[in-house]
Design a protein around this motif. Structure first.
Motif, PDB file in Angstrom:
ATOM      1  N   THR A   1      22.349  35.198  -8.392  1.00  0.00           N
ATOM      2  CA  THR A   1      22.811  34.121  -9.267  1.00  0.00           C
ATOM      3  C   THR A   1      24.101  34.560  -9.936  1.00  0.00           C
TER       4      THR A   1
ATOM      5  N   GLN B   1      26.631  33.392 -12.910  1.00  0.00           N
ATOM      6  CA  GLN B   1      26.823  32.495 -14.051  1.00  0.00           C
ATOM      7  C   GLN B   1      28.221  32.710 -14.599  1.00  0.00           C
TER       8      GLN B   1
ATOM      9  N   SER C   1      28.675  16.325 -14.747  1.00  0.00           N
ATOM     10  CA  SER C   1      27.478  17.113 -14.465  1.00  0.00           C
ATOM     11  C   SER C   1      26.930  16.728 -13.104  1.00  0.00           C
TER      12      SER C   1
ATOM     13  N   PRO D   1      25.102  18.622  -9.182  1.00  0.00           N
ATOM     14  CA  PRO D   1      25.154  19.773  -8.281  1.00  0.00           C
ATOM     15  C   PRO D   1      26.458  19.843  -7.499  1.00  0.00           C
TER      16      PRO D   1
ATOM     17  N   ASP E   1      22.718  25.086  -7.541  1.00  0.00           N
ATOM     18  CA  ASP E   1      23.283  25.405  -8.842  1.00  0.00           C
ATOM     19  C   ASP E   1      22.570  24.585  -9.900  1.00  0.00           C
ATOM     20  N   ASN E   2      22.856  24.883 -11.160  1.00  0.00           N
ATOM     21  CA  ASN E   2      22.173  24.200 -12.250  1.00  0.00           C
ATOM     22  C   ASN E   2      22.800  22.849 -12.590  1.00  0.00           C
ATOM     23  N   GLY E   3      23.934  22.504 -11.979  1.00  0.00           N
ATOM     24  CA  GLY E   3      24.561  21.211 -12.207  1.00  0.00           C
ATOM     25  C   GLY E   3      25.263  21.072 -13.545  1.00  0.00           C
ATOM     26  N   ASN E   4      25.394  22.165 -14.294  1.00  0.00           N
ATOM     27  CA  ASN E   4      26.010  22.107 -15.611  1.00  0.00           C
ATOM     28  C   ASN E   4      27.392  22.761 -15.577  1.00  0.00           C
TER      29      ASN E   4
ATOM     30  N   ARG F   1      28.040  27.142 -15.506  1.00  0.00           N
ATOM     31  CA  ARG F   1      27.554  26.972 -14.139  1.00  0.00           C
ATOM     32  C   ARG F   1      26.777  28.209 -13.691  1.00  0.00           C
ATOM     33  N   GLN F   2      25.648  27.988 -13.082  1.00  0.00           N
ATOM     34  CA  GLN F   2      24.868  29.036 -12.428  1.00  0.00           C
ATOM     35  C   GLN F   2      24.711  28.626 -10.968  1.00  0.00           C
ATOM     36  N   VAL F   3      25.352  29.357 -10.078  1.00  0.00           N
ATOM     37  CA  VAL F   3      25.248  29.106  -8.647  1.00  0.00           C
ATOM     38  C   VAL F   3      24.436  30.251  -8.064  1.00  0.00           C
ATOM     39  N   TRP F   4      23.502  29.930  -7.176  1.00  0.00           N
ATOM     40  CA  TRP F   4      22.628  30.946  -6.614  1.00  0.00           C
ATOM     41  C   TRP F   4      22.471  30.740  -5.113  1.00  0.00           C
TER      42      TRP F   4
END
Length: 189
Positions: free
Chosen positions: A111, A113, A123, A125, A160-163, A167-170
């Motif tokens: 992940t 961030q 907002s 994905p 990802d968290n869509g924020n 952003r958190q992409v994993w």
């Protein structure tokens, strides 16, 4: 009398690794096998010049795996880190992004961030282009989504968290690469 010399501002300097890394994190970058972990997290300054350190972190995290696995995990993780530097506030003065590796029984999840997008963004994905649509002669960095296209094509799953504010992409990469598109690419050579 001191004379300003612009060519001096572009020279590289060698500094001890300890100036970036605390002693209790040194094993994160040693590229050695044998340091067991379930979860590993490190915050990197958003500087492109630190990418060799990022690759050492990723390679060390996968040190117990095959050469192909280490290469693929490092490649995909480097893409997420490059995106954090190129597209987020993580590359602004003094900002960071973090990489978290979760090692499970069947694979590893990475992940990334960042500090939020540089440009206003709704907002939702992220999406990646299909690699088939990319032209080989276009060159890396020629368009948006090339890195995510690689992640989309070669990881088992990603998201990802869509924020866009943090952003958190994993992505998740299974240890068994036998059904991976990576082995098909390798077999075609």
């Amino acid at each position: 009398m001191s004379v300003f010399s612009p060519e001096l501002t572009h020279r590289e300097a060698t500094v001890p690794l300890a100036s970036f890394i605390k002693p209790f994190h040194a094993h994160y970058f040693s590229r050695t096998v044998g340091t067991p972990f379930r979860k590993r997290k490190y915050a990197f300054a958003g500087l492109p010049g630190l990418m060799p350190l990022v690759r050492a972190f990723l390679d060390t995290s996968a040190a117990e795996r095959s050469t192909d696995y280490r290469f693929l995990f490092t490649l995909l993780g480097s893409e997420l880190a490059n995106n954090a530097i190129a597209h987020s506030l993580s590359s602004e003065n003094g900002q960071t992004y973090s990489l978290t590796v979760d090692r499970g029984a069947n694979g590893m999840t990475l992940t990334c961030q960042d500090q939020g997008t540089r440009h206003p963004m709704a907002s939702g994905p992220l999406t990646a282009p299909a690699l088939a649509a990319l032209q080989p002669d276009a060159g890396l960095g020629s368009g948006p989504g090339i890195g995510l296209g690689l992640v989309n094509a070669l990881a088992d799953r990603w998201g990802d968290n869509g924020n866009p504010k943090f952003r958190q992409v994993w992505f998740h990469l299974s240890y068994d690469l036998s059904d991976s598109p990576w082995t098909q690419i390798e077999g075609e050579q």
